[in-house]
Scaffold this active site. Structure first.
Site, mmCIF file in Angstrom:
data_model
loop_
_atom_site.group_PDB
_atom_site.id
_atom_site.type_symbol
_atom_site.label_atom_id
_atom_site.label_comp_id
_atom_site.label_asym_id
_atom_site.label_seq_id
_atom_site.Cartn_x
_atom_site.Cartn_y
_atom_site.Cartn_z
ATOM 1 N N CYS A 184 0.860 -1.187 0.000
ATOM 2 C CA CYS A 184 0.000 0.000 0.000
ATOM 3 C C CYS A 184 0.892 1.232 0.000
ATOM 4 O O CYS A 184 2.075 1.165 0.332
ATOM 5 C CB CYS A 184 -0.932 0.006 1.213
ATOM 6 S SG CYS A 184 -2.360 1.109 1.023
ATOM 7 N N CYS A 195 -0.194 4.202 1.609
ATOM 8 C CA CYS A 195 -0.555 5.139 2.684
ATOM 9 C C CYS A 195 0.553 5.385 3.714
ATOM 10 O O CYS A 195 0.678 6.516 4.194
ATOM 11 C CB CYS A 195 -1.861 4.721 3.359
ATOM 12 S SG CYS A 195 -1.844 3.092 4.149
ATOM 13 N N HIS A 215 -3.087 8.825 1.901
ATOM 14 C CA HIS A 215 -4.067 8.006 1.190
ATOM 15 C C HIS A 215 -3.373 6.820 0.512
ATOM 16 O O HIS A 215 -2.152 6.798 0.358
ATOM 17 C CB HIS A 215 -4.846 8.845 0.185
ATOM 18 C CG HIS A 215 -5.945 9.633 0.826
ATOM 19 N ND1 HIS A 215 -7.158 9.075 1.162
ATOM 20 C CD2 HIS A 215 -6.005 10.936 1.221
ATOM 21 C CE1 HIS A 215 -7.931 9.994 1.724
ATOM 22 N NE2 HIS A 215 -7.249 11.130 1.776
ATOM 23 N N CYS A 216 -4.204 5.867 0.081
ATOM 24 C CA CYS A 216 -3.682 4.591 -0.404
ATOM 25 C C CYS A 216 -3.339 4.598 -1.885
ATOM 26 O O CYS A 216 -2.926 3.570 -2.433
ATOM 27 C CB CYS A 216 -4.697 3.480 -0.121
ATOM 28 S SG CYS A 216 -5.067 3.300 1.641
ATOM 29 N N LYS A 272 -12.364 -5.464 1.996
ATOM 30 C CA LYS A 272 -11.843 -4.614 3.072
ATOM 31 C C LYS A 272 -12.810 -3.461 3.271
ATOM 32 O O LYS A 272 -13.060 -2.665 2.371
ATOM 33 C CB LYS A 272 -10.452 -4.087 2.715
ATOM 34 C CG LYS A 272 -9.840 -3.173 3.778
ATOM 35 C CD LYS A 272 -8.455 -2.712 3.348
ATOM 36 C CE LYS A 272 -7.835 -1.777 4.361
ATOM 37 N NZ LYS A 272 -6.493 -1.315 3.938
ATOM 38 N N CYS A 299 -14.256 6.211 -0.133
ATOM 39 C CA CYS A 299 -14.500 6.118 -1.566
ATOM 40 C C CYS A 299 -13.816 4.905 -2.197
ATOM 41 O O CYS A 299 -14.074 4.590 -3.365
ATOM 42 C CB CYS A 299 -14.038 7.397 -2.270
ATOM 43 S SG CYS A 299 -15.083 8.828 -1.920
ATOM 44 N N LYS A 326 -11.755 -8.244 5.817
ATOM 45 C CA LYS A 326 -11.188 -7.406 6.878
ATOM 46 C C LYS A 326 -12.175 -6.281 7.185
ATOM 47 O O LYS A 326 -12.624 -5.595 6.265
ATOM 48 C CB LYS A 326 -9.850 -6.815 6.404
ATOM 49 C CG LYS A 326 -9.177 -5.886 7.408
ATOM 50 C CD LYS A 326 -7.916 -5.263 6.817
ATOM 51 C CE LYS A 326 -7.290 -4.297 7.830
ATOM 52 N NZ LYS A 326 -6.095 -3.624 7.297
ATOM 53 N N SER A 375 -6.743 -4.517 14.531
ATOM 54 C CA SER A 375 -6.218 -3.974 15.777
ATOM 55 C C SER A 375 -7.307 -3.647 16.783
ATOM 56 O O SER A 375 -7.120 -3.835 17.993
ATOM 57 C CB SER A 375 -5.384 -2.724 15.481
ATOM 58 O OG SER A 375 -6.159 -1.742 14.806
ATOM 59 N N TYR A 395 -2.702 -10.559 15.721
ATOM 60 C CA TYR A 395 -1.630 -10.132 16.612
ATOM 61 C C TYR A 395 -1.499 -11.074 17.811
ATOM 62 O O TYR A 395 -0.525 -10.981 18.567
ATOM 63 C CB TYR A 395 -1.892 -8.705 17.096
ATOM 64 C CG TYR A 395 -2.051 -7.722 15.959
ATOM 65 C CD1 TYR A 395 -0.943 -7.195 15.301
ATOM 66 C CD2 TYR A 395 -3.320 -7.336 15.518
ATOM 67 C CE1 TYR A 395 -1.092 -6.317 14.243
ATOM 68 C CE2 TYR A 395 -3.471 -6.451 14.452
ATOM 69 C CZ TYR A 395 -2.359 -5.950 13.821
ATOM 70 O OH TYR A 395 -2.510 -5.088 12.759
#
Length: 334
Positions: free
Chosen positions: A127, A129, A136-137, A204, A228, A257, A284, A321
């Site tokens: 990515c 970001c 932003h990605c 996602k 978006c 996700k 997370s 995690y």
């Protein structure tokens, strides 16, 4: 009394009155090391190790601190990791040029990790970001919205850089349309298609449960949000279309996700694509909630129930995690 039992099929409890029989009633829900992938935060400073205040027992590692941590986990059975690079001194710019820089911590670490842990499957998040000045990605156009073509081009370039450095799996999390095809094309052009897999963050969602992760990565958008290009939380239809798009473009693996709030999407995706291994990312926010759900025994009980439900819904691998704890629990059962 006999009138209570209307017919034999209504008598169920004779089928699960001991622990062995109960296990038989839970097919495809076992938790083994290959069902777990461990997310790793990798710093530029090779000798650093930093706590993550919002995520108990989670750390950000420099490569020299990560190696002993992974050594212990691999000895316990760890099979795969997902690496996220964090930059603190490398420049952030509009196109995320540090994402595939030779000095990027992921690019630098991959050859070492593959040499030290040849049996460990290493996935790399792809990515922009963490590396863009705007957070932003993708690449932004003059209006401040995503500029699709250069965004996809950059994502494919970054994925290729990680593949060349030694990644076994590249995992684009940006949610740009058509990036799976672009990545696959790049792998084919470089004769890497037979040794590098593509794990798509296909479903996602624009979730409120990513807060601790974004604090850890320092990757929150400077302006606006990601609604978006990430999916609306209530949209099962868009999730189905996103998975269909990525399968058609050649994704090897799919992902949902976050995890627990979206188990209906997990089931939907697995039913549609039973031949594609399906990942769940226990994000997370989920980790933080379970970590604070009680004492150590209660946390373990809630965690294993949650993982079992994810497997029941159709997950083949869970990115979590809690991997170090889970590996210890598995080892203690043996």
């Amino acid at each position: 009394m006999n009138s209570l039992f209307l017919s034999p099929e209504h008598v169920l409890q004779g089928g699960y009155f001991n622990s062995t029989l109960r296990k038989l009633q839970e097919p495809n829900t076992s938790i083994e090391p290959h069902n777990i992938m461990y997310p790793v935060f990798l710093l530029e400073n090779e000798d650093a190790m930093q706590t993550v205040s919002s995520m108990p027992n989670v750390f950000r590692y420099g490569i020299n601190k990560l190696i002993p941590a992974l050594t212990e986990l691999v000895e316990k059975g760890l099979k795969s990791i997902l690496i996220f690079g964090i930059v603190e001194t490398l420049p952030k710019d509009a196109s995320g040029s540090s994402a595939d820089s030779p000095n990027n911590p992921v690019v630098k670490a991959l050859p070492t990790l593959k040499a030290l842990f040849p049996e460990l499957t290493i996935a790399c998040d792809v990515c922009l970001c963490p590396y863009t000045s705007h957070g932003h990605c993708g690449v932004l156009g003059d209006t401040g919205s995503i500029d699709h073509a250069p965004s996809v081009k950059r994502i494919a370039e970054v994925a290729l850089a990680y593949a060349k450095a030694g990644a076994d799996i590249v995992a684009p999390s940006d949610m740009m349309d058509n990036r799976i095809k672009a990545i696959k094309n790049a792998l084919v052009e470089n004769k890497l298609q037979n040794r590098v897999s593509v794990l798509s963050y296909s479903c996602k969602f624009a979730s409120s449960m990513y807060g601790p992760f974004r604090d850890t990565m320092k990757s929150s958008p400077m302006a606006g949000d990601r609604k978006c290009y990430q999916l609306p939380p209530g949209s099962a239809g868009l999730a189905a279309r996103a998975a269909a798009r990525d399968v058609a473009e050649g994704a090897d693996f799919l992902m949902v996700k976050p995890g627990l709030p979206y188990l209906d999407i997990v089931r939907q995706t697995k039913d549609c694509y039973p031949n594609h291994p399906l990942f769940i990312y226990q994000v997370s926010g989920e980790y933080a909630m379970i970590s604070r759900s009680g004492d150590a025994s209660e946390v373990q009980t809630i965690l294993m129930e949650t993982l079992t439900c994810m497997r029941r819904a159709g997950a083949d691998c869970i990115i979590t995690y809690f991997a170090p704890l889970i590996l210890s629990l598995i080892a203690n059962k043996q």
